[in-house]
Design an enzyme around this catalytic site. Structure first.
Site, PDB file in Angstrom:
ATOM      1  N   THR A  50      -2.443   4.602  -5.525  1.00  0.00           N
ATOM      2  CA  THR A  50      -3.262   5.209  -6.841  1.00  0.00           C
ATOM      3  C   THR A  50      -2.111   6.242  -7.800  1.00  0.00           C
ATOM      4  OG1 THR A  50      -4.924   4.488  -5.505  1.00  0.00           O
ATOM      5  CG2 THR A  50      -5.464   5.782  -7.475  1.00  0.00           C
ATOM      6  N   TYR A 140      -0.240   3.113   7.149  1.00  0.00           N
ATOM      7  CA  TYR A 140      -0.926   2.423   6.194  1.00  0.00           C
ATOM      8  C   TYR A 140      -0.824   0.829   6.627  1.00  0.00           C
ATOM      9  CZ  TYR A 140      -2.301   1.678   1.137  1.00  0.00           C
ATOM     10  OH  TYR A 140      -2.793   1.252   0.077  1.00  0.00           O
ATOM     11  N   LYS A 168      -4.528   3.813   7.994  1.00  0.00           N
ATOM     12  CA  LYS A 168      -5.562   3.487   6.632  1.00  0.00           C
ATOM     13  C   LYS A 168      -5.270   1.870   6.692  1.00  0.00           C
ATOM     14  CE  LYS A 168      -5.600   3.147   1.593  1.00  0.00           C
ATOM     15  NZ  LYS A 168      -4.971   3.648   0.350  1.00  0.00           N
ATOM     16  N   ILE A 211     -10.051   6.354   2.780  1.00  0.00           N
ATOM     17  CA  ILE A 211      -9.080   6.781   1.804  1.00  0.00           C
ATOM     18  C   ILE A 211      -9.390   5.954   0.579  1.00  0.00           C
ATOM     19  CG2 ILE A 211      -6.568   7.131   1.046  1.00  0.00           C
ATOM     20  CD1 ILE A 211      -6.027   7.565   4.027  1.00  0.00           C
TER      21      ILE A 211
END
Length: 304
Positions: A50, A140, A168, A211
């Site tokens: 992001t 992740y 995540k 998240i």
């Protein structure tokens, strides 16, 4: 044995604000960081997808981490920093640099993208990072970006590594692997949702938090959603979750974080909606729809 998970609640992966001529806007970033933490976020994530981390220079990355770290110190909140690379040696070097700072709580590290080393190679990769990086890790798991899926057994094996604090979970769906992971996660291993649209059912199934890029906007609502599920308030959680799912879908109508930046700019919170190539700014129609769901009215000039 590991203690209960350290990473619970809402973590906001901040956008990186730019000026119209694509320079970093650190003052705007500092304001976003403070606003997120004041609105109920448990912590921040710097240099995630992001944040357009792939387009930032080394100097800009250092500035972003410094700004976010200062905000986290002011609020007594943890800071997670993204470390994205498919080279184990380079990843270890980056982790050591973060560890040496002394102000980063954990690193968010994807399974090695593009190379697809298989589960045995992935386990060896994270074992090396855990042994030599010097900082807690959050795996992740995002197969639609990395090109590799991980089984629940493999995620549990990663979770048993002493420096791996959580995952995540952003696989694009809640499936049998998700349910199995939530049922067999090692003690002390946090499962954090990373697919914003399905965060509510994931929390209902037992995730510890999220998240969530969408939480750059309506931060307090996403924090409340997590709190409601964690305290067993199913009816209001389902209602709020349905509303926020529509909102997240609008924010992801175009590549992340283009719509988010468009709305933040229209709200006067960042100096420009600019993103760096290969991203293009979001369309006016997408920004207007998302802004409406954010509860904002946008002047025509601000949507461009």
């Amino acid at each position: 044995m590991k203690p209960d998970p350290n990473f619970t609640g809402l973590y906001v992966p901040l956008v990186t604000p730019f000026t119209d001529d694509l320079r970093l806007a650190p003052d705007a970033l500092a304001q976003l960081a403070d606003e997120a933490l004041l609105a109920g976020a448990s912590g921040l994530v710097a240099l995630g997808t992001t944040a357009e981390a792939a387009t930032l220079t080394a100097e800009e990355k250092q500035t972003v981490v410094q700004v976010c770290s200062a905000a986290c110190r002011r609020h007594g909140a943890p800071l997670i920093v993204g470390v994205g690379t498919n080279d184990t040696a380079t990843a270890i070097e980056s982790l050591r640099e973060l560890a040496a700072r002394g102000d980063v709580t954990a690193a968010l590290v994807p399974t090695p993208p593009y190379i697809r080393p298989g589960e045995a190679g992935t386990l060896a990769h994270f074992t090396a990072l855990a042994d030599h990086g010097g900082i807690p890790l959050i795996v992740y798991d995002i197969p639609y970006r990395t090109g590799q899926t991980l089984s629940a057994d493999m995620l549990a094996a990663l979770g048993r590594l002493p420096e791996v604090a959580g995952v995540k979970h952003a696989t694009g769906a809640i499936d049998a692997t998700t349910v199995e992971l939530l049922g067999c996660a090692p003690h002390g291993f946090a499962v954090l949702g990373g697919d914003d649209v399905v965060i509510s059912p994931l929390l209902a199934a037992g995730a510890h938090g999220g998240i969530l890029a969408s939480a750059n906007l309506r931060t307090a609502d996403y924090a409340e959603l997590i709190s409601l599920w964690r305290h067993g308030s199913g009816a209001p959680a389902r209602k709020l979750g349905t509303e926020l799912a529509r909102f997240s879908a609008a924010l992801f109508a175009e590549p992340n974080p283009t719509v988010i930046k468009g709305v933040l700019h229209a709200q006067g919170r960042i100096p420009s909606p600019a993103v760096r190539l290969p991203l293009l700014a979001a369309s006016t129609s997408s920004v207007r729809r998302a802004a409406h769901l954010a509860g904002s009215r946008i002047p025509a000039a601000a949507a461009h």
